[in-house]
Design an enzyme around this catalytic site. Structure first.
Site, PDB file in Angstrom:
ATOM      1  N   LEU A 106       0.828  -1.212   0.000  1.00 27.46           N
ATOM      2  CA  LEU A 106       0.000   0.000   0.000  1.00 27.46           C
ATOM      3  C   LEU A 106       0.858   1.255   0.000  1.00 27.46           C
ATOM      4  O   LEU A 106       0.589   2.207   0.732  1.00 27.46           O
ATOM      5  CB  LEU A 106      -0.957   0.011   1.194  1.00 27.46           C
ATOM      6  CG  LEU A 106      -2.091  -0.998   1.128  1.00 27.46           C
ATOM      7  CD1 LEU A 106      -2.952  -0.913   2.365  1.00 27.46           C
ATOM      8  CD2 LEU A 106      -2.943  -0.808  -0.120  1.00 27.46           C
ATOM      9  N   CYS A 107       1.919   1.238  -0.776  1.00 24.79           N
ATOM     10  CA  CYS A 107       2.732   2.439  -0.869  1.00 24.79           C
ATOM     11  C   CYS A 107       3.000   2.751  -2.342  1.00 24.79           C
ATOM     12  O   CYS A 107       4.107   3.054  -2.736  1.00 24.79           O
ATOM     13  CB  CYS A 107       4.023   2.311  -0.079  1.00 24.79           C
ATOM     14  SG  CYS A 107       4.873   0.754  -0.316  1.00 24.79           S
ATOM     15  N   GLY A 108       1.952   2.637  -3.137  1.00 23.76           N
ATOM     16  CA  GLY A 108       2.080   2.998  -4.541  1.00 23.76           C
ATOM     17  C   GLY A 108       3.017   2.058  -5.270  1.00 23.76           C
ATOM     18  O   GLY A 108       3.037   0.859  -5.010  1.00 23.76           O
TER      19      GLY A 108
END
Lengths: 90, 285
Positions: free
Chosen positions: B87-89
């Site tokens: 969930l960090c691009g």
């Protein structure tokens, strides 16, 4: 009034101290050594021990050093310590 | 036609998602501030030890040290620093892609991976890439002991001849909005001989230059790795903050759209009911 010089105490994680001091005593691997202003250029390894600082104005402070290096050049002293534990002023 | 009830349910669900992404964005922002402060606090030491290394190399002439020695490269270790969490691009995807390119570029196939972070482990394990070591979990804050242990391990592999070169691939943190993947040669250490300032020339060395050198090099390596890990963590948080920020915005747009649809539908239902009532009343006359 003693002459002052710049002292910088660094650990890999942060800058512990930066400022003018009159005297600093460090635990070199070959024994303790004291440094005043205008000391000759010097590089030494540090052992575990106590580092003493006399700040400009005469207040003294000491801290635990866990190995590292000490360098003096052009009236600037730098302590690169592996670890520092600040203790109560002596 | 989607009914009013399913539309309302949909809006609620998107609102929940938005709330979560918003919370994650704020948490990432707070962590970013801490990680950034940590990365910045490490810089004076790192700069000073680099300077000292340069002075020393210049003053002492040709010092020999195993960590300095360029060898014919038969095997390279590529240290890849990724994160444990997602969930960090595109943070991890970019790193993994860059690493794969690097592996492909080395036609001899002599590069071995040295992975940090669960994301890299999962990816390369699935594809059965040969790896020297995988480290996970990674501490949530850059830790000196962690960097030291890793440095020792890498130095050990280098000195024993298991690898002839170590490269470090990580994300350099530039600002909260900018970061860049970099590859640096970690071992052998490139002596800062270009510095050339002779002022260290007459310095007193205690015990002697060689001994200090031997002490300095591992610490220099550890400081460099520590700085890289701190940068990687700050980059991860900034990447997550931005990814969550755009997710929050997208959710907001979706909600606006759905609310509009819902209002239209509700209005249509009311109008229809009114027409029924009016029609019914007229029929009575």
């Amino acid at each position: 009034m003693a002459t002052e010089f710049e002292l910088c105490i660094l650990t890999p994680e942060k800058t512990v101290f930066e400022g003018a001091v009159e005297y600093v005593e460090v635990p070199g691997t070959e024994g303790y050594m004291g440094v005043l202003a205008h000391h000759a250029a010097l590089v030494t390894a540090l052992a575990d021990g106590t580092l003493k600082v006399r700040h400009a104005g005469g207040r003294e402070e000491s801290m635990r050093v866990g190995g590292g290096f000490f360098e003096v050049s052009n009236n600037r002293a730098t302590v690169l310590a592996d670890a520092i534990e600040e203790a109560a002023g002596a | 036609m989607s009914s009013l009830r399913t539309l309302r349910r949909r809006i609620r669900s998107v609102q929940n998602t938005q709330q979560i992404t918003k919370a994650m964005e704020m948490v990432a922002a707070a962590k970013l501030r801490r990680a950034q402060a940590r990365a910045l606090a490490a810089r004076p030491y790192s700069a000073k030890i680099t300077e000292m290394l340069g002075n020393l190399a210049g003053a002492a002439g040709d010092l020999e040290h195993p960590l300095f020695k360029m060898r014919e490269v038969k095997r390279t270790a590529l240290v890849l620093v990724t994160s444990d969490r997602g969930l960090c691009g595109a943070y991890n995807a970019n790193l993994i892609r860059a690493a794969e390119q690097r592996l492909r570029a080395d036609a001899t196939g002599a590069t071995r991976l040295y992975l940090v972070g669960r994301k890299a482990r999962d990816y390369f394990r699935r594809r059965r890439y040969p790896t020297l070591r995988t480290i996970t979990p990674v501490p949530a804050e850059a830790q000196l002991d962690f960097a030291r242990e890793m440095t020792q391990d890498l130095i050990g592999r280098f000195v024993s001849g298991e690898v002839d070169r170590v490269e470090l691939m990580f994300t350099r943190f530039i600002s909260a909005l900018r970061r860049r993947i970099v590859v640096e040669t970690y071992l052998p250490i490139a002596g800062g001989k270009a510095d050339g300032s002779p002022r260290g020339g007459e310095a007193i060395f205690e015990p002697d230059a060689e001994a200090i050198f031997g002490e300095l090099l591992p610490r220099y390596a550890a400081a460099k790795l520590f700085a890289a890990l701190a940068d990687a963590l700050a980059s991860e948080h900034s990447s997550r903050m931005i990814a969550m920020g755009s997710a929050r915005k997208n959710a907001g747009e979706l909600i606006d759209l759905l609310v509009l649809q819902r209002n239209r539908l509700r209005q249509a239902v009311i109008t229809k009911e009114l027409l029924d009532i009016v029609g019914g009343a007229e029929a009575l006359h």
